[in-house]
Design a protein around this motif. Structure first.
Motif, PDB file in Angstrom:
ATOM      1  N   GLU A 115       0.824  -1.202   0.000  1.00 35.43           N
ATOM      2  CA  GLU A 115       0.000   0.000   0.000  1.00 35.43           C
ATOM      3  C   GLU A 115       0.861   1.257   0.000  1.00 35.43           C
ATOM      4  O   GLU A 115       0.534   2.244  -0.676  1.00 35.43           O
ATOM      5  CB  GLU A 115      -0.936  -0.015   1.212  1.00 35.43           C
ATOM      6  CG  GLU A 115      -1.858   1.189   1.333  1.00 35.43           C
ATOM      7  CD  GLU A 115      -2.845   1.318   0.201  1.00 35.43           C
ATOM      8  OE1 GLU A 115      -3.462   2.387   0.069  1.00 35.43           O
ATOM      9  OE2 GLU A 115      -3.007   0.343  -0.571  1.00 35.43           O
ATOM     10  N   ARG A 156       0.758   4.233  -2.898  1.00 35.54           N
ATOM     11  CA  ARG A 156       0.564   5.654  -2.616  1.00 35.54           C
ATOM     12  C   ARG A 156       1.743   6.480  -3.114  1.00 35.54           C
ATOM     13  O   ARG A 156       1.552   7.591  -3.636  1.00 35.54           O
ATOM     14  CB  ARG A 156       0.374   5.853  -1.116  1.00 35.54           C
ATOM     15  CG  ARG A 156      -0.972   5.350  -0.603  1.00 35.54           C
ATOM     16  CD  ARG A 156      -1.076   5.433   0.907  1.00 35.54           C
ATOM     17  NE  ARG A 156      -2.401   5.037   1.379  1.00 35.54           N
ATOM     18  CZ  ARG A 156      -2.732   4.882   2.650  1.00 35.54           C
ATOM     19  NH1 ARG A 156      -1.807   5.088   3.598  1.00 35.54           N
ATOM     20  NH2 ARG A 156      -3.954   4.521   2.989  1.00 35.54           N
ATOM     21  N   GLY A 180      -2.168  12.780   2.014  1.00 37.96           N
ATOM     22  CA  GLY A 180      -2.563  12.207   3.291  1.00 37.96           C
ATOM     23  C   GLY A 180      -3.686  12.917   4.005  1.00 37.96           C
ATOM     24  O   GLY A 180      -4.178  12.418   5.025  1.00 37.96           O
ATOM     25  N   ASN A 228      -6.746  13.526   2.891  1.00 40.38           N
ATOM     26  CA  ASN A 228      -8.090  13.022   2.576  1.00 40.38           C
ATOM     27  C   ASN A 228      -8.272  11.568   3.001  1.00 40.38           C
ATOM     28  O   ASN A 228      -9.120  10.862   2.473  1.00 40.38           O
ATOM     29  CB  ASN A 228      -8.371  13.163   1.077  1.00 40.38           C
ATOM     30  CG  ASN A 228      -7.372  12.384   0.235  1.00 40.38           C
ATOM     31  OD1 ASN A 228      -6.304  12.012   0.728  1.00 40.38           O
ATOM     32  ND2 ASN A 228      -7.706  12.164  -1.029  1.00 40.38           N
ATOM     33  N   ARG A 229      -7.496  11.115   3.967  1.00 33.43           N
ATOM     34  CA  ARG A 229      -7.623   9.753   4.470  1.00 33.43           C
ATOM     35  C   ARG A 229      -8.412   9.755   5.769  1.00 33.43           C
ATOM     36  O   ARG A 229      -8.393  10.720   6.521  1.00 33.43           O
ATOM     37  CB  ARG A 229      -6.243   9.128   4.719  1.00 33.43           C
ATOM     38  CG  ARG A 229      -5.372   9.033   3.486  1.00 33.43           C
ATOM     39  CD  ARG A 229      -4.003   8.475   3.850  1.00 33.43           C
ATOM     40  NE  ARG A 229      -3.051   8.647   2.765  1.00 33.43           N
ATOM     41  CZ  ARG A 229      -1.739   8.500   2.898  1.00 33.43           C
ATOM     42  NH1 ARG A 229      -1.242   8.175   4.076  1.00 33.43           N
ATOM     43  NH2 ARG A 229      -0.943   8.666   1.866  1.00 33.43           N
ATOM     44  N   ARG A 230      -9.061   8.629   6.030  1.00 32.98           N
ATOM     45  CA  ARG A 230      -9.782   8.485   7.278  1.00 32.98           C
ATOM     46  C   ARG A 230      -8.806   8.283   8.427  1.00 32.98           C
ATOM     47  O   ARG A 230      -7.825   7.550   8.308  1.00 32.98           O
ATOM     48  CB  ARG A 230     -10.734   7.294   7.210  1.00 32.98           C
ATOM     49  CG  ARG A 230     -11.889   7.491   6.238  1.00 32.98           C
ATOM     50  CD  ARG A 230     -12.839   6.309   6.311  1.00 32.98           C
ATOM     51  NE  ARG A 230     -13.997   6.501   5.430  1.00 32.98           N
ATOM     52  CZ  ARG A 230     -14.981   5.628   5.311  1.00 32.98           C
ATOM     53  NH1 ARG A 230     -14.930   4.490   6.009  1.00 32.98           N
ATOM     54  NH2 ARG A 230     -15.993   5.858   4.507  1.00 32.98           N
ATOM     55  N   LYS A 231      -9.119   8.942   9.542  1.00 29.78           N
ATOM     56  CA  LYS A 231      -8.244   8.813  10.697  1.00 29.78           C
ATOM     57  C   LYS A 231      -8.333   7.421  11.315  1.00 29.78           C
ATOM     58  O   LYS A 231      -7.332   6.884  11.796  1.00 29.78           O
ATOM     59  CB  LYS A 231      -8.599   9.879  11.739  1.00 29.78           C
ATOM     60  CG  LYS A 231      -8.323  11.303  11.267  1.00 29.78           C
ATOM     61  CD  LYS A 231      -8.634  12.308  12.379  1.00 29.78           C
ATOM     62  CE  LYS A 231      -8.344  13.726  11.920  1.00 29.78           C
ATOM     63  NZ  LYS A 231      -8.664  14.723  12.984  1.00 29.78           N
ATOM     64  N   PRO A 239      -9.739   4.139   9.874  1.00 29.89           N
ATOM     65  CA  PRO A 239     -10.386   3.273   8.876  1.00 29.89           C
ATOM     66  C   PRO A 239     -10.813   1.942   9.483  1.00 29.89           C
ATOM     67  O   PRO A 239     -10.233   1.467  10.471  1.00 29.89           O
ATOM     68  CB  PRO A 239      -9.288   3.076   7.827  1.00 29.89           C
ATOM     69  CG  PRO A 239      -8.011   3.275   8.575  1.00 29.89           C
ATOM     70  CD  PRO A 239      -8.309   4.305   9.619  1.00 29.89           C
ATOM     71  N   THR A 268      -7.196  -1.833   7.987  1.00 29.45           N
ATOM     72  CA  THR A 268      -5.862  -1.328   7.731  1.00 29.45           C
ATOM     73  C   THR A 268      -5.002  -2.452   7.177  1.00 29.45           C
ATOM     74  O   THR A 268      -5.201  -3.627   7.526  1.00 29.45           O
ATOM     75  CB  THR A 268      -5.221  -0.779   9.020  1.00 29.45           C
ATOM     76  OG1 THR A 268      -5.219  -1.814  10.023  1.00 29.45           O
ATOM     77  CG2 THR A 268      -5.989   0.423   9.539  1.00 29.45           C
TER      78      THR A 268
END
Length: 417
Positions: free
Chosen positions: A306, A310, A328, A330-333, A335, A338
Motif C-alpha cells: 500500500e 501511494r 494524506g 483526505n484519508r480516514r483517521k 479506517p 488497515t
C-alpha cells in the motif's frame, strides 16, 4: 383454541335477567341493567382490571447468559454420566460437544482452521434431519439417506461428500472414545462405501488444472508489485500459497549456492514433518531485495504494498502541490480496515482474482501455479523429483531418504531457477 390475552372482554347482555355482563378469566360479572350508565361505568372498571392484569403477566424469556451457562454445562463428562445412568444421548447433544472440541483442536497460530468450518457444515445438515435421534439409532441406512440429502439439497460434489461423510464417522469415533456411544456404531457407519464416480447422482468437481504461463505473464502487470513477485516466486519454486505468504528472512539458509527455505508453518507440520524448499538462482535474484529487513518480519507485506501504491500515485500527480489536497489529508483517521504486516492465502488469492477481473479472464487460484511448476518438474526430471519439490513425502520416509531428496531438489532448483 388459543387464549386471546390481547382481546378485551366484551360487554354482553344476559337475556334472562336483562343484565349487562362481562366474562373475565372464566368468571361472569354482572354490571347492572343493560345499557344503563352504571353498567358502562362498571364495565370500564373491569377493563382497567383486565389491562392491569395483562400488563403484569410477562413471559420471561431466558437471557443469553443463562442459555450460554446451560450449554456450557453440557460436556463429554456430563453426557457420559447421563449415558451410564440409562438415558440415551441425542445427536444434538453430541454435535454440541464435538463442535466445541473441533474448534479447540483444529487451530493453527491461534486461529480456527478450515477443517473446523467444514465440520460445522456437515453438522448443520446432520442436525437438520436427525437432531433428536439417539446416537445408537443412527446407522448406515440413515447415513446413506443423509448423503442423498447432501446431493439433492446442497449439491455438493462427490469427492466433497465422501470427505464430509468421513468427518461424520470421525465424530462418532470420537464419541466412542469418550464412551458416549457403543463402539459398534462408528464401525457400522464406516461400513458404508464411498460414492463412486459414474455410479451416483452427485456431480463431479473439476480438478485443479495447470495455468498457462502466457496467462500468468498477462496477469503480472495488473498485480501490485509485491504480489507479482509472489506469483513469480511460487511459479519457480512450486511452493504452496501459504508457504509464500509466511516467508521470513530467518527461515532462509543462504549459505550454499542453492538456498534452503524451511517454513515455520506449513500444511503437514501437525504430522511432525519438516518441509524444505530449494531456491535456485532465478528465485534468489527475485527474493533477495525482500530479505533486507528484520529477520523475523515477513517478506511480503500488504502494508508495504500500500505504501508503494501511494508513493507511485504521488509521483504521478500532475496537480501542483499548491493546489488540491495535500498528501494524506483526505484519508480516514480511523479506517475500518488497515493493511496487515503479511499476506494470507485469502488476501493473496483475492489480489490475483482482482487482476483477473480487470482483464476479464477466468479467475486462477494460486494453487494452480504450484501444479504448473510440478508438471514441468515431472516432465523434465521425473515423478520422484516432482514429489520432492512439492513436499509430498509419506509418513514412513526415513531421514536418509529425506537427505537424498533434498539433494535432488537442489539439483532441480539449479536447473529450473
Amino acid at each position: 383454541m388459543p387464549r386471546l390475552f390481547h382481546r378485551p372482554p366484551k360487554y354482553c347482555l344476559h337475556k334472562g335477567t336483562m343484565q349487562a355482563t362481562v366474562s373475565l378469566h372464566g368468571e361472569r360479572i354482572y354490571l347492572g341493567p343493560h345499557g344503563s350508565p352504571k353498567s358502562h361505568a362498571e364495565y370500564q372498571k373491569v377493563l382497567l382490571r383486565w389491562q392491569s392484569e395483562r400488563d403484569a403477566v410477562q413471559v420471561e424469556e431466558p437471557s443469553k447468559d443463562s442459555v450460554q451457562k446451560e450449554l456450557s454445562g453440557i460436556t463429554a463428562a456430563t453426557l457420559r454420566k447421563k449415558r451410564f445412568a440409562g438415558s440415551p444421548i441425542t445427536i444434538n447433544e453430541l454435535a454440541l460437544v464435538f463442535r466445541r472440541h473441533a474448534r479447540q483442536y483444529y487451530q493453527k497460530n491461534g486461529k480456527i482452521t478450515r477443517e473446523a468450518t467444514l465440520i460445522d457444515d456437515v453438522i448443520r445438515i446432520l442436525r437438520k434431519h436427525h437432531a433428536t435421534e439417539f446416537l445408537d439409532d443412527f446407522g448406515p441406512v440413515a447415513l446413506d439417506a443423509l448423503r442423498e440429502k447432501m446431493i439433492s439439497d446442497l449439491d455438493w460434489s462427490r469427492k466433497h461428500i465422501n470427505k464430509q461423510v468421513g468427518r461424520l464417522v470421525r465424530m462418532f469415533k470420537w464419541a466412542a472414545g469418550k464412551e458416549l456411544v457403543d463402539p459398534g456404531v462408528p464401525l457400522s457407519l464406516n461400513s458404508l462405501a464411498g460414492l463412486k464416480k459414474g455410479r451416483c447422482a452427485a456431480r463431479e468437481s473439476p480438478g485443479v488444472k495447470c495455468v498457462d504461463d502466457s496467462i500468468v505473464e498477462l496477469t503480472l502487470p495488473n498485480l501490485p508489485g509485491i504480489v507479482a513477485d509472489m506469483v513469480r516466486l511460487q511459479r519457480l519454486t512450486g511452493t504452496r500459497p501459504g508457504e509464500v505468504c509466511s516467508l521470513r528472512p530467518c527461515d532462509v539458509d543462504r549459505s550454499g549456492d542453492v538456498w534452503v527455505y524451511t517454513p515455520s508453518e506449513h500444511k503437514t507440520e501437525h504430522h511432525e514433518k519438516e518441509r524444505v524448499i530449494a531456491i535456485g538462482p532465478k528465485a534468489q535474484v527475485l527474493l533477495e531485495p525482500y530479505l533486507e529487513r528484520r529477520a523475523n518480519s515477513f517478506c511480503f507485506s500488504p502494508a508495504e504494498s500500500e505504501e508503494r501504491r501511494r508513493a507511485k500515485a504521488a509521483a504521478a500527480r500532475t496537480t501542483p502541490l499548491s493546489c488540491g489536497n495535500r498528501r494524506g489529508t483526505n484519508r480516514r483517521k480511523t479506517p475500518k480496515r488497515t493493511p496487515r504486516d503479511r499476506y494470507f492465502t485469502d488476501s493473496y488469492r483475492r489480489a490475483i482474482h482482482r487482476a483477473c477481473d480487470k482483464l476479464k479472464i477466468e479467475k486462477s487460484a494460486p494453487n494452480r501455479l504450484r501444479h504448473t511448476s510440478a508438471t514441468q518438474v515431472r516432465r523434465e526430471f521425473g515423478i520422484e523429483a516432482a514429489q520432492v519439490v512439492c513436499g509430498h513425502e509419506s509418513a514412513e520416509v526415513t531421514q536418509i531418504y529425506a537427505e537424498r531428496d533434498l539433494e535432488l531438489a537442489k539439483k532441480v532448483a539449479r536447473a529450473v531457477g
